[in-house]
Design a protein around this motif. Structure first.
Motif, short mmCIF file in Angstrom:
data_model
loop_
_atom_site.label_atom_id
_atom_site.label_comp_id
_atom_site.label_asym_id
_atom_site.label_seq_id
_atom_site.Cartn_x
_atom_site.Cartn_y
_atom_site.Cartn_z
N UNK A 121 0.85 -1.19 0.00
CA UNK A 121 0.00 0.00 0.00
C UNK A 121 0.89 1.24 0.00
N UNK A 122 0.90 1.96 -1.10
CA UNK A 122 1.68 3.19 -1.22
C UNK A 122 1.13 4.22 -0.23
N UNK A 123 2.04 4.83 0.54
CA UNK A 123 1.63 5.78 1.58
C UNK A 123 0.84 6.96 1.03
N UNK A 126 -3.01 6.72 1.49
CA UNK A 126 -3.65 6.76 2.80
C UNK A 126 -4.37 8.09 3.00
N UNK A 127 -5.59 8.04 3.51
CA UNK A 127 -6.38 9.25 3.71
C UNK A 127 -6.72 9.45 5.19
N UNK A 128 -7.87 8.98 5.64
CA UNK A 128 -8.31 9.23 7.01
C UNK A 128 -8.41 7.94 7.82
N UNK A 129 -7.90 7.96 9.08
CA UNK A 129 -7.95 6.75 9.91
C UNK A 129 -9.20 6.71 10.80
N UNK A 130 -9.68 5.50 11.03
CA UNK A 130 -10.83 5.28 11.90
C UNK A 130 -10.55 4.07 12.79
N UNK A 168 -15.88 4.84 -0.54
CA UNK A 168 -14.44 4.93 -0.34
C UNK A 168 -13.83 3.53 -0.26
N UNK A 169 -12.60 3.41 -0.78
CA UNK A 169 -11.83 2.19 -0.53
C UNK A 169 -11.38 2.26 0.93
N UNK A 170 -11.40 1.14 1.62
CA UNK A 170 -10.99 1.14 3.02
C UNK A 170 -10.02 -0.01 3.27
N UNK A 171 -8.93 0.29 3.98
CA UNK A 171 -7.93 -0.71 4.34
C UNK A 171 -8.11 -1.07 5.81
N UNK A 172 -8.21 -2.34 6.11
CA UNK A 172 -8.41 -2.80 7.48
C UNK A 172 -7.16 -3.51 7.96
N UNK A 184 -8.77 5.02 1.67
CA UNK A 184 -7.72 5.19 0.68
C UNK A 184 -8.21 6.08 -0.46
N UNK A 185 -7.29 6.81 -1.03
CA UNK A 185 -7.61 7.62 -2.21
C UNK A 185 -7.68 6.71 -3.43
N UNK A 186 -8.50 7.11 -4.41
CA UNK A 186 -8.54 6.39 -5.67
C UNK A 186 -7.32 6.77 -6.50
N UNK A 187 -7.01 5.96 -7.50
CA UNK A 187 -5.82 6.19 -8.32
C UNK A 187 -5.84 7.58 -8.95
#
Length: 299
Positions: A121-123, A126-130, A168-172, A184-187
């Motif tokens: 995952x390219x830094x 990364x957008x907002x954490x929850x 939104x794409x979300x990384x867990x 995550x931001x889109x491309x």
């Protein structure tokens, strides 16, 4: 947030406690396993110092108003609506109910679609954490199974979630006993770096120069501790406001001179190594570091 009459103090780390209401509620799903979850923002900007816009003549706070772009009349809150532009000065009204009726699964469910190594995952994405927590006792086992499986495989999950009327794409990823969900931001939202860096020419550097820089890095090596960092500008602003509130003239700080231009990079590196060394280690040790590579005496 500072307002008139409030006590002035530098921003301090707040005593965090979970908010009463989650930011989002729904379900976490992995194949046929699912559990109810709650999503809470992991960051906050409410503690930052802020200013209000005021009328210079009266000192009164200004109030923003929405004005019709054609008639110039003030539009009251009940008359505000959402519209999509379809032509010049032409908008198609869109009601909240119409948006709410869009039946996307991600509106109420985070379905983990795939797992990838965290290192992939390219830094920049990364957008907002929850913080993601189980919503009730019934789903805690399912939540724990998903969390522990990711821990053992050292993988992060990717899914989608609708937040603020946008999917939104979300990384867990596992965090303590819970999960951290990072949108995550889109491309198309991440700018290509090439146009910014393509004009930087390749530089062939002497080995000794890089060794000196590496040595400086080693002397400054440590571990990340966010509590070590202070917003010195905000602290200075608060101090200035205190003096102003007390009727004292603001204290004028001496202007900070800009760093001088480096004329001899090698000399600057050597002097940096000298300055960063403890007094007992200066002298011969410094000379050893500064000796050009490839010219060491034979034993």
């Amino acid at each position: 947030m500072l307002t008139g009459g409030s006590a002035l103090a530098p921003a301090q780390p707040p005593a965090w406690s979970p908010p009463q209401r989650p930011f989002w509620k729904g379900y976490l799903k992995l194949s046929l396993v699912s559990c109810p979850i709650a999503l809470f923002p992991a960051s906050s900007s409410s503690e930052r110092l802020s200013f209000r816009q005021i009328n210079k003549k009266t000192g009164h706070r200004l109030k923003q108003q929405l004005v019709d772009s054609v008639t110039g009349e003030v539009v009251e809150s009940p008359d505000k609506a959402r519209g999509y532009q379809i032509g010049k000065d032409e908008y198609m009204p869109v009601e909240d109910e119409e948006l709410d009726s869009l039946a996307l699964e991600s509106t109420h469910t985070i379905d983990i679609e795939k797992f990838v190594p965290r290192s992939e995952i390219d830094e920049r994405y990364l957008d907002s954490p929850y913080y993601l927590t189980p919503e009730d006792h019934v789903g805690q086992d399912a939540f724990a199974v998903i969390r522990e499986a990711m821990k053992r495989k050292n993988m992060v999950g990717l899914g989608k979630v609708v937040i603020s009327r946008r999917e939104r794409i979300v990384m867990l990823e596992p965090l303590d006993n819970g999960l951290m969900a990072t949108t995550l931001r889109y491309a198309y939202e991440v700018r290509d770096a090439k146009p910014y860096f393509e004009d930087i020419p390749p530089v062939k550097l002497p080995g000794e120069m890089i060794e000196l820089a590496e040595h400086i890095l080693e002397t400054k090596a440590g571990h990340f501790d966010p509590s070590e960092f202070e917003d010195r500008y905000e602290t200075a602003v608060v101090e200035m406001l205190k003096q102003k509130q007390a009727g004292m003239p603001p204290r004028k700080e001496a202007a900070v001179p800009p760093p001088s231009t480096v004329v001899n990079l090698m000399d600057a590196l050597r002097r940096s190594v000298q300055a960063d060394r403890p007094a007992a280690k200066k002298g011969k040790a410094t000379e050893k570091v500064g000796r050009p590579s490839g010219k060491r005496k034979a034993g």
